[in-house]
Design a protein around this motif. Structure first.
Motif, mmCIF file in Angstrom:
data_model
loop_
_atom_site.group_PDB
_atom_site.id
_atom_site.type_symbol
_atom_site.label_atom_id
_atom_site.label_comp_id
_atom_site.label_asym_id
_atom_site.label_seq_id
_atom_site.Cartn_x
_atom_site.Cartn_y
_atom_site.Cartn_z
ATOM 1 N N ILE A 20 -14.718 75.546 89.416
ATOM 2 C CA ILE A 20 -13.471 74.869 89.751
ATOM 3 C C ILE A 20 -12.536 74.822 88.547
ATOM 4 N N ASN A 21 -13.079 74.440 87.395
ATOM 5 C CA ASN A 21 -12.247 74.338 86.198
ATOM 6 C C ASN A 21 -11.668 75.683 85.791
ATOM 7 N N LEU A 22 -12.502 76.736 85.829
ATOM 8 C CA LEU A 22 -12.028 78.043 85.403
ATOM 9 C C LEU A 22 -11.044 78.633 86.403
ATOM 10 N N ALA A 23 -11.304 78.410 87.686
ATOM 11 C CA ALA A 23 -10.377 78.908 88.711
ATOM 12 C C ALA A 23 -9.006 78.276 88.525
ATOM 13 N N ARG A 24 -8.983 76.975 88.270
ATOM 14 C CA ARG A 24 -7.702 76.291 88.056
ATOM 15 C C ARG A 24 -7.023 76.821 86.800
#
Length: 226
Positions: A109-113
């Motif tokens: 989630i963090n990297l996608a954002r």
């Protein structure tokens, strides 16, 4: 000539020759998928019971976005940077995760954002109800925009039955559709199963599709007491 039912339902093209019928129970989810890439966030979720159509809509989006599909079981060993580099990911049927899986999803989630990649999550329950333990992950998921799919209402279930019979080139009296719609489980899966069984019985016995035949198949499946 057999009278045909005319239904005022919307539809959206899906893979192959299928149509995804739209009704009150799924219109918010359809609108969310159709809005891509102009989503309210680059991470969104679809929730709903089995047979509500979320897998079908995820497939519609996969074809539009060339997304890579991932199962929750695959999260602990997934190459998260490589996944995010694909720019579009589907995480299907999220229920619960191991501690390693929760950390991997938090990283995803963090990297996608950070990278502006798209992530679509599907689950039977809204994300806030999932039994996850990592506080930061729970917080992230609560912020994800979601659209829920419910069980089809009478009009939508009737439309699904009509379409499934038509896909098999079966012309059936409206009374058969009405009879089935009031008795089967309210799901696409149940509609697909009963239509397939009726088709097989009609072909093998060289019988027309009638209410008595439908009742016989329902009784055989144990869906009703007669």
């Amino acid at each position: 000539m057999t009278r045909q039912l005319v239904l005022e339902l919307g539809h959206r093209p899906a893979s192959g020759r299928e149509d995804f019928l739209v009704g009150p129970s799924n219109e918010a989810a359809v609108a969310l998928i159709d809005a891509w890439p102009d989503w309210p966030d680059n991470i969104v979720a679809l929730s709903g019971p089995s047979g509500s159509g979320k897998t079908h809509l995820a497939e519609v989006w996969r074809m539009a976005s060339s997304a890579t599909s991932l199962s929750p079981d695959g999260l602990p060993d997934a190459d998260i940077p490589a996944l995010v580099a694909q720019r579009a990911i589907i995480l299907e049927d999220l229920v619960t995760l191991s501690p390693e899986g929760e950390r991997a999803l938090f990283h995803l989630i963090n990297l996608a954002r950070a990278e502006g990649a798209f992530l679509l999550i599907t689950s039977a329950e809204p994300l806030a109800r999932l039994p996850l333990k990592l506080p930061d992950l729970v917080s992230r998921l609560k912020a994800v925009p979601q659209a829920a799919l419910g069980a089809p209402d009478d009009a939508l279930l009737t439309g699904i039955l009509v379409k499934l019979f038509a896909d098999r080139q079966l012309r059936v009296p409206p009374a058969v559709v009405t009879y089935l719609a009031s008795r089967i489980e309210r799901s696409v899966a149940a509609a697909r199963l009963i239509v397939a069984e009726i088709d097989r019985a009609s072909l093998s016995g060289k019988r027309p599709v009638t209410v008595p035949l439908a009742a016989e198949i329902l009784a055989r499946q144990g869906e009703m007491d007669i």
